[in-house]
Design an enzyme around this catalytic site. Structure first.
Site, PDB file in Angstrom:
ATOM      1  CD  GLU A  85      30.036  47.191  38.427  1.00 44.04           C
ATOM      2  OE1 GLU A  85      30.467  47.766  37.755  1.00 44.04           O
ATOM      3  OE2 GLU A  85      28.880  46.577  39.594  1.00 44.04           O
ATOM      4  CG  LEU A 145      35.535  41.403  49.497  1.00 48.46           C
ATOM      5  CD1 LEU A 145      35.701  42.113  51.710  1.00 48.46           C
ATOM      6  CD2 LEU A 145      35.840  40.200  49.767  1.00 48.46           C
ATOM      7  CB  SER A 146      30.933  42.408  44.918  1.00 50.02           C
ATOM      8  OG  SER A 146      31.662  41.255  44.224  1.00 50.02           O
ATOM      9  CG  ASP A 161      30.863  40.270  41.049  1.00 50.90           C
ATOM     10  OD1 ASP A 161      31.658  39.867  41.624  1.00 50.90           O
ATOM     11  OD2 ASP A 161      31.563  41.029  40.649  1.00 50.90           O
ATOM     12  CB  ALA A 186      38.121  45.204  49.998  1.00 44.82           C
ATOM     13  CE1 TYR A 203      36.755  41.874  35.668  1.00 46.86           C
ATOM     14  CE2 TYR A 203      36.285  42.990  34.148  1.00 46.86           C
ATOM     15  CZ  TYR A 203      35.871  41.926  35.124  1.00 46.86           C
ATOM     16  OH  TYR A 203      34.656  40.823  35.115  1.00 46.86           O
ATOM     17  CG  HIS A 236      39.681  37.842  35.375  1.00 46.95           C
ATOM     18  ND1 HIS A 236      39.379  38.503  35.430  1.00 46.95           N
ATOM     19  CD2 HIS A 236      40.444  38.028  37.182  1.00 46.95           C
ATOM     20  CE1 HIS A 236      39.904  39.396  35.853  1.00 46.95           C
ATOM     21  NE2 HIS A 236      40.286  39.206  37.393  1.00 46.95           N
ATOM     22  CB  THR A 237      36.296  31.560  34.755  1.00 52.98           C
ATOM     23  OG1 THR A 237      34.917  31.574  36.175  1.00 52.98           O
ATOM     24  CG2 THR A 237      36.821  30.893  34.711  1.00 52.98           C
ATOM     25  CG  ASP A 238      32.288  36.780  35.828  1.00 51.14           C
ATOM     26  OD1 ASP A 238      33.206  36.877  35.086  1.00 51.14           O
ATOM     27  OD2 ASP A 238      31.764  37.548  36.519  1.00 51.14           O
TER      28      ASP A 238
HETATM   29  C1  GLA Z   1      34.716  40.991  38.897  1.00 52.30           C
HETATM   30  C2  GLA Z   1      33.511  41.150  38.166  1.00 52.30           C
HETATM   31  C3  GLA Z   1      33.721  39.998  38.156  1.00 52.30           C
HETATM   32  C4  GLA Z   1      34.546  38.553  38.404  1.00 52.30           C
HETATM   33  C5  GLA Z   1      35.333  39.232  38.805  1.00 52.30           C
HETATM   34  C6  GLA Z   1      36.924  37.762  38.708  1.00 52.30           C
HETATM   35  O1  GLA Z   1      34.365  40.457  40.903  1.00 52.30           O
HETATM   36  O2  GLA Z   1      32.295  42.245  38.770  1.00 52.30           O
HETATM   37  O3  GLA Z   1      32.122  40.214  37.381  1.00 52.30           O
HETATM   38  O4  GLA Z   1      35.394  38.888  36.483  1.00 52.30           O
HETATM   39  O5  GLA Z   1      36.277  40.757  38.692  1.00 52.30           O
HETATM   40  O6  GLA Z   1      36.328  36.467  38.574  1.00 52.30           O
END
Ligand code: GLA
Length: 380
Positions: free
Chosen positions: A160, A125-126, A172, A123, A221, A34-36
């Site tokens: 997205e 894991l993107s 991601d 999950a 989110y 949650h920093t990006d």
């Molecule tokens: C998801 C989002 C990312 C990031 C993370 C939390 O994976 O797609 O951009 O914000 O949550 O770090």
């Protein structure tokens, strides 16, 4: 599915062989969550699970896409009129990605696509970034387009944000596009510069899926992101990256308790991520583990994106790992996975503890993956 069976399935469906197969991986985030989207730092690695797409060009503007495991029908649409699909979400990843690519470069026409992936969905894991980046890699190679990895990541993120409806950050997509084998990547999400970090020798990355399904779009989110932006606005800075902990504490009376804690997580997590990079470079796994523990506590208590299952898994794993490494929830939270870093020799013991204790405590079976830091998108 192997590349060979993907090609066969493509041929069975479209009655001709594919021209190419493109691939992009999912990711695990070692630290920096949650920093990006606050223009901060993240330290993820691409993993060995991903999305593969077999494709051929068409000379009309039609896209015909089939996604294994998602559907029994082909999604067919024209590149000239791309609409949001309300009944099957996977279609929007194809449509949104192609629409955003067209806004950047429209030197391509239609295509047939057969999509298959093995990143567990929901999950953390993107799987979705892996889908978008695999599609971009496939189209770029199919039509010999010129598209840098960073631009592919930005297009995936735009899909997205503007089409799918999740206001995710860039982490991601960027690591899926540009990850390096055996490396984690420190990404500065303000200027998108990357520093690669070799993973300490003999370290295992163990990812445990709590099997509590998460849905970023449905979850909180987007509201977390809005809260961060509201705090940045109150302090009149472009993003929370620009705020120090001292400044935040000085202005605490301007904020609700919740706003204060959200911002404190982001600011301290940025600091931990930078320190984790240094620990990684110094081969200092115990220090890395300590930072991971602090990160988890901050995500649990200040950012409030963890769940009892994730907290339980972190506890089970940390008890066995001790000071030799660490564990934390990874990704967006609200379910999903825990990542553990530990010496190779600990893997069997940690795995056994998770398998025994997690079902007892939560009535759920965990899935356990030993991950290797892998290469970003490529043509197979
Ligand atoms: C998801 C989002 C990312 C990031 C993370 C939390 O994976 O797609 O951009 O914000 O949550 O770090």
């Amino acid at each position: 599915m192997t590349d060979q069976s993907l090609k066969k399935n493509f041929e069975a469906r479209f009655k001709h062989p594919p021209e190419i197969v493109g691939y992009a991986p999912g990711r695990v985030n070692i630290i920096g969550d949650h920093t990006d989207y606050n223009q901060g730092f993240v330290l993820p690695a691409a993993i060995q699970m991903g999305t593969s797409i077999a494709a051929s060009r068409r000379d009309d503007n039609q896209v015909c896409a089939f996604a294994e495991g998602f559907t029994h029908t082909i999604d067919q649409f024209s590149l000239d009129k791309i609409d949001y699909c309300h009944h099957e979400m996977w279609r929007n990843y194809v449509r949104g990605t192609l629409q955003c690519l067209r806004q950047h470069n429209n030197e391509f026409s239609g295509m047939n696509l057969y999509i298959d992936g093995n990143v567990p969905q929901g999950a953390g894991l993107s799987s979705s970034a892996s889908f978008e980046i695999a599609l971009l890699k496939t189209v770029v190679d199919l039509y010999s387009l010129d598209l840098a990895g960073v631009d592919a990541a930005l297009i995936g993120q735009a899909a997205e944000n503007s089409f799918v409806g999740c206001n995710c950050g860039i982490m991601d997509q960027l690591v899926s596009a540009m990850g390096l084998e055996n490396h984690a990547m420190l990404l500065d999400c303000r200027d998108l510069s990357i520093k690669d970090a070799t993973l300490p020798a003999g370290v295992a990355i163990l990812v445990v899926n709590s099997n509590v399904k998460r849905g970023l779009v449905d979850s909180e989110y987007n509201s977390r992101r809005a809260q961060c932006e509201a705090v940045a606005q109150i302090f009149e800075v472009a993003a929370l990256r620009n705020l120090s902990l001292d400044q935040l504490c000085d202005g605490q009376s301007l904020l609700s308790d919740e706003q204060f804690r959200r911002a404190r997580h982001v600011i301290t997590e940025n600091g931990r991520t930078i320190k984790a990079m240094a620990a990684m470079q110094a081969n200092d796994l115990p220090r890395l583990g300590q930072l991971m523990a602090e990160s988890h506590a901050s995500l649990r208590d200040d950012y409030q994106v963890s769940t009892p299952e994730l907290n339980g898994l972190v506890e089970i794993m940390s008890t066995v790992i001790g000071v030799s490494g660490g564990a934390r929830m990874t990704g967006g939270g609200f379910g999903g996975c825990v990542v553990g870093l530990m010496p190779e020799q600990k893997v069997a013991e940690v795995t056994a503890a998770v398998k025994q204790t997690y079902p007892q405590c939560f009535g759920l079976e965990p899935d356990i993956y030993q991950c290797t830091a892998s290469m970003g998108a490529f043509r197979c």
